[in-house]
Design a protein around this motif. Structure first.
Motif, short mmCIF file in Angstrom:
data_model
loop_
_atom_site.label_atom_id
_atom_site.label_comp_id
_atom_site.label_asym_id
_atom_site.label_seq_id
_atom_site.Cartn_x
_atom_site.Cartn_y
_atom_site.Cartn_z
N GLY A 30 40.08 50.73 41.50
CA GLY A 30 40.97 50.50 40.36
C GLY A 30 40.21 50.10 39.12
N LYS A 31 40.96 49.85 38.04
CA LYS A 31 40.29 49.56 36.78
C LYS A 31 39.58 48.20 36.80
CE LYS A 31 44.67 48.89 34.11
NZ LYS A 31 45.53 48.55 35.18
N GLY A 32 39.94 47.33 37.77
CA GLY A 32 39.18 46.09 37.94
C GLY A 32 37.75 46.39 38.36
N ASN A 72 50.75 48.01 43.08
CA ASN A 72 51.98 47.93 42.28
C ASN A 72 52.68 49.30 42.28
OD1 ASN A 72 50.30 49.41 40.65
ND2 ASN A 72 49.98 47.80 39.16
N GLY A 79 36.89 37.40 45.52
CA GLY A 79 35.66 37.13 44.79
C GLY A 79 35.52 38.12 43.65
N ARG A 136 40.73 36.07 37.09
CA ARG A 136 41.34 37.33 36.65
C ARG A 136 41.44 37.30 35.14
NH1 ARG A 136 47.13 39.20 38.85
NH2 ARG A 136 45.89 40.40 40.32
N PRO A 137 40.81 38.24 34.45
CA PRO A 137 40.82 38.20 32.98
C PRO A 137 42.24 38.42 32.44
CG PRO A 137 39.19 39.78 33.83
CD PRO A 137 40.05 39.38 34.98
N ASN A 156 47.23 43.95 32.17
CA ASN A 156 46.16 44.85 32.62
C ASN A 156 44.88 44.11 33.04
OD1 ASN A 156 46.79 47.95 32.12
ND2 ASN A 156 47.88 46.74 30.59
N CYS A 157 44.89 42.79 32.94
CA CYS A 157 43.70 41.99 33.27
C CYS A 157 42.52 42.30 32.35
CB CYS A 157 43.29 42.15 34.74
SG CYS A 157 44.64 42.15 35.92
N GLY A 198 39.58 46.25 43.26
CA GLY A 198 40.04 46.11 41.87
C GLY A 198 41.22 46.98 41.54
N ASP A 237 39.53 41.51 45.53
CA ASP A 237 40.08 41.13 44.22
C ASP A 237 39.70 39.69 43.91
OD1 ASP A 237 42.62 42.62 42.54
OD2 ASP A 237 42.16 40.54 42.01
N ILE A 238 39.62 39.42 42.62
CA ILE A 238 39.25 38.06 42.22
C ILE A 238 40.42 37.09 42.28
CG2 ILE A 238 39.73 38.24 39.74
CD1 ILE A 238 36.75 37.07 39.45
N GLU A 239 41.62 37.64 42.37
CA GLU A 239 42.83 36.81 42.30
C GLU A 239 43.42 36.61 43.70
OE1 GLU A 239 44.72 35.18 39.65
OE2 GLU A 239 45.44 34.50 41.59
N GLU A 242 46.96 37.74 44.63
CA GLU A 242 47.29 39.16 44.68
C GLU A 242 47.50 39.62 46.12
OE1 GLU A 242 48.04 40.96 42.08
OE2 GLU A 242 48.51 42.63 43.42
N LEU A 261 52.21 51.85 40.67
CA LEU A 261 51.33 53.02 40.56
C LEU A 261 50.86 53.49 41.94
CD1 LEU A 261 49.40 51.73 37.46
CD2 LEU A 261 50.56 53.96 37.58
P1 ADP Z 1 44.67 49.96 38.56
O1 ADP Z 1 45.79 50.03 37.56
O2 ADP Z 1 43.49 50.74 38.17
O3 ADP Z 1 45.15 50.22 39.94
P2 ADP Z 1 45.02 47.12 38.43
O4 ADP Z 1 45.06 46.72 37.00
O5 ADP Z 1 46.32 47.24 39.13
O6 ADP Z 1 44.14 48.45 38.57
O7 ADP Z 1 44.16 46.08 39.26
C1 ADP Z 1 43.00 45.53 38.75
C2 ADP Z 1 42.66 44.36 39.65
O8 ADP Z 1 41.29 44.06 39.49
C3 ADP Z 1 43.44 43.09 39.38
O9 ADP Z 1 44.13 42.67 40.51
C4 ADP Z 1 42.37 42.08 38.95
O10 ADP Z 1 42.61 40.79 39.45
C5 ADP Z 1 41.13 42.67 39.56
N1 ADP Z 1 39.90 42.35 38.86
C6 ADP Z 1 39.64 42.45 37.55
N2 ADP Z 1 38.36 42.13 37.29
C7 ADP Z 1 37.81 41.80 38.46
C8 ADP Z 1 36.50 41.36 38.86
N3 ADP Z 1 35.51 41.22 37.99
N4 ADP Z 1 36.30 41.11 40.17
C9 ADP Z 1 37.31 41.24 41.06
N5 ADP Z 1 38.52 41.66 40.75
C10 ADP Z 1 38.78 41.94 39.47
#
Ligand code: ADP
Ligand code: TPW
Ligand code: MG
Length: 577
Positions: free
Chosen positions: A230-232, A293, A333, A169-170, A106-107, A289, A315-317, A320, A295
């Motif tokens: 997203g939750k990111g 996937n 970033g 990515r946490p 879940n990062c 964020g 996204d930070i990764e 991805e 979802l």
């Molecule tokens: P959701 O389930 O809400 O769709 P995910 O868990 O699939 O969200 O995706 C969260 C994404 O957010 C991940 O790809 C992660 O790398 C990214 N993320 C997390 N924290 C940060 C941040 N501070 N800056 C940029 N991206 C982030």
């Protein structure tokens, strides 16, 4: 004598200030602002827990490590600091490992600290007490795994764990602490010097100006744009910038489950109630964020319709990007920096999307909301999901600061759709894996980390995975109100096994009274059979802040198989043939 040190008398006349592994770990955690530990005591960490508590760390003892781990994981999500889970060796470690893998998936930043047995005996496989090569087992399930063998390395070990958990990515980090380490002594002054205060643990990652320009060009060219949060984005705590960006763009937005409330679900641009329409009909989709996937149906197939689509992803990764479909405008970033750069580059003359699109989204949304409204006001007894959730929806609206924890199948899918959220990071749920059992761990951590009241809306099956933690909730007297949607089983309580006298695999004891569990530990238990009773009981619990469990009696025939994801059952593919 320095804090956390022990004075030891040498054989000779002179004395020396000494410290030990126990205190160095405690001091290293405190130095880095890690002031809460979720765990279960036992050899070799019992004394460590006691000492940590004595030194001012809040140590919350759970009934099962998995729940402590889920608490740590969600603490990481809520605070942007690694949540810490502490377990004993082999079995305790394994119990915590599910949560560590969940955090990584879940990062969420989290550190699982487990005591371990004697290295010499483990490595020769000579059968030590709770023998297990924990480091090797943890490695594939987390971002990083470290072992500290010497007291003088504790500072560096904890610094590495913190950095690994929160930078980029946490994710989850495993820290292996062999029993012998805790008792190792060293000079207190040298010990103090060996500790590391981690500077800038999650450095800003500034996006390239080209990437920002490319993304805005694609967005500007869209006829039917959509933003998916997203939750990111929720994790990033860039709430104001995200809101400004979305509002300035004028683009309809769709929040993923745990991003609900980043902008209120009642915001005029929210497309939550028009989800299938916006996914199908949009021509440019910007994910902030959120991953493409399962979802989001991997960005393809029926859900996304036939119209060609362009994807922008923030996204930070970097890895991805293009994971499921082509990303025409990757923006790599941290979300705070990316959204600020986007806002800045939009300038003052940014036009809104065509009214034809935004009006179509608005009309669909209003149609769906109107369709749902009467169902939410029904007073059926026994209750159905809609009648019960209609009540909870109003309660959350009146108490937007409360944190909603949610798990189950129908209980999850329907609550996610029906209960509007108004503020960021107020909705916590089963996450990327759709895990049952996160409920009580999340409820406890949410109350502990935020001090806000918690409403946990739980399927009766989902609750069962972590139900014993109601004792923990009562023991710490946390403001948690649990509502069990009791439909006598998994998905429905109506299955019948025709082959033997055993009950069907998805049904539970009929008419179970979960409220009595809470009473057993001194909390408030209520049996609610109508929406009115439910409303009164939840309001009383939220007002009093007393640990409360409400057994909400739901019609066992009201739910559907697997809630909204029945199509993922292998059997449904067979039926289609
Ligand atoms: P959701 O389930 O809400 O769709 P995910 O868990 O699939 O969200 O995706 C969260 C994404 O957010 C991940 O790809 C992660 O790398 C990214 N993320 C997390 N924290 C940060 C941040 N501070 N800056 C940029 N991206 C982030
Ligand atoms: C760790 C599989 C998905 S949903 C669910 C299970 C067991 C329970 C659904 O029943 P509940 O909700 O909670 O009563 P409702 O309203 O539909 O009746 N083990 C784990 N995770 C998952 N997801 C499962 C099993 C599952
Ligand atoms: Mg159920």
């Amino acid at each position: 004598m320095a804090e956390g040190t022990a004075k030891k008398q040498d054989a000779g006349a002179d004395t020396q200030d000494l410290t030990d592994g126990f205190h160095l770990i405690i001091d290293a955690l405190k130095l880095n602002g890690l002031n809460t530990i979720y765990g279960v005591p036992g050899i070799p960490i019992t004394d460590f827990g006691r000492m940590a508590q004595a030194e001012g760390i809040r140590v919350l003892s759970f009934r099962h490590e998995q729940n402590a781990g889920y608490a740590a994981a969600i603490a990481g999500f809520l605070t942007k600091k690694p949540g810490v889970c502490l377990t004993v060796s082999a079995p305790g470690f394994l119990n915590g490992l599910t949560a560590l893998a969940h955090a990584t998936t879940n990062c969420f930043p989290m550190i699982l600290i487990s005591g371990s047995s004697e290295r010499e005996i483990v490595d020769l496989q000579q059968g030590d007490y709770e023998e297990m090569d924990q480091l090797a087992i943890a490695k594939p399930l987390c971002k990083a795994a470290y072992r500290v063998l010497h007291a003088q390395d504790i500072g560096i070990g904890i610094a590495r764990a913190i950095r690994s958990a929160v930078s980029g990515r946490p994710g989850g980090v495993y820290l292996d602490l062999p029993a012998k380490l805790f008792g190792q002594v060293m000079n207190a002054e040298a010990g103090k010097k060996s500790l590391v205060k981690v500077i800038d643990a999650a450095p800003a990652q500034i996006p390239a100006p080209d990437a920002i320009k490319r993304a805005l060009d694609v967005l500007k060219g869209a006829k039917r744009p959509l933003i998916i949060l997203g939750k990111g984005a929720a994790y990033a705590q860039a709430d104001d910038a995200i809101r400004q960006f979305v509002e300035k763009s004028g683009v309809p937005f769709l929040p993923m489950s745990m991003a609900k409330g980043l902008l209120p679900d009642t915001h005029p641009q929210c497309a939550g109630a028009a989800r299938s329409t916006v996914l199908k009909d949009s021509d440019v989709v910007m994910m902030i964020g959120a991953r493409l996937n399962w979802l989001l149906s991997h960005g393809k197939g029926k859900t996304w319709g036939d119209a060609p689509k362009k994807f922008i992803q923030v996204d930070i990764e970097p890895k991805e990007m293009d994971s499921n479909v082509e990303i025409v405008a990757p923006v790599v970033g941290d979300i705070g920096s990316c959204v600020a750069a986007l806002l800045n580059a939009m300038g003052s003359k940014w036009g809104v999307p065509p009214a034809e699109w935004t009006n179509a989204v608005k009309a669909k949304r209003e149609e769906n909301v109107a369709k749902m409204a009467p169902r939410l006001m029904n007073n059926n007894v026994p209750m159905d999901y809609h009648g019960a959730l209609g009540v909870l929806r109003t309660i959350v609206k009146e108490r937007p600061d409360a944190i909603l924890v949610n798990e189950g199948a129908n209980t999850l899918d329907l609550a996610r759709g029906i209960i509007d959220m108004y503020k960021p990071r107020k909705r916590l749920d089963v996450g990327t894996w759709g895990i049952m059992g996160i409920g009580m761990g999340q409820a406890i951590a949410a109350a502990v980390e935020t001090g806000k009241p918690v409403l946990a809306v739980e399927g009766d099956s989902a609750f069962g995975f972590s139900g014993m933690e109601v004792e923990t909730i009562c023991r710490y007297n946390l403001p948690v109100c649990i509502v069990i949607f009791n439909n006598n089983g998994i998905y429905r309580g109506t299955d019948v096994n025709k082959a033997s006298s055993d009950p069907a695999t998805t049904v539970f004891v009929v008419g179970a009274r979960y409220d009595k569990m809470m009473e057993a530990f001194g909390g408030v238990g209520v049996n609610a059979t109508s929406p009115d009773e439910l409303k009164r009981a939840v309001n009383a619990a939220m007002d009093s802040g007393k640990p409360t469990l409400i057994n909400a009696v739901i019609d066992p025939a009201a739910g559907s198989e697997s809630g909204r994801i029945g199509n993922l059952n292998p059997q449904s593919a067979l039926k289609k043939k």
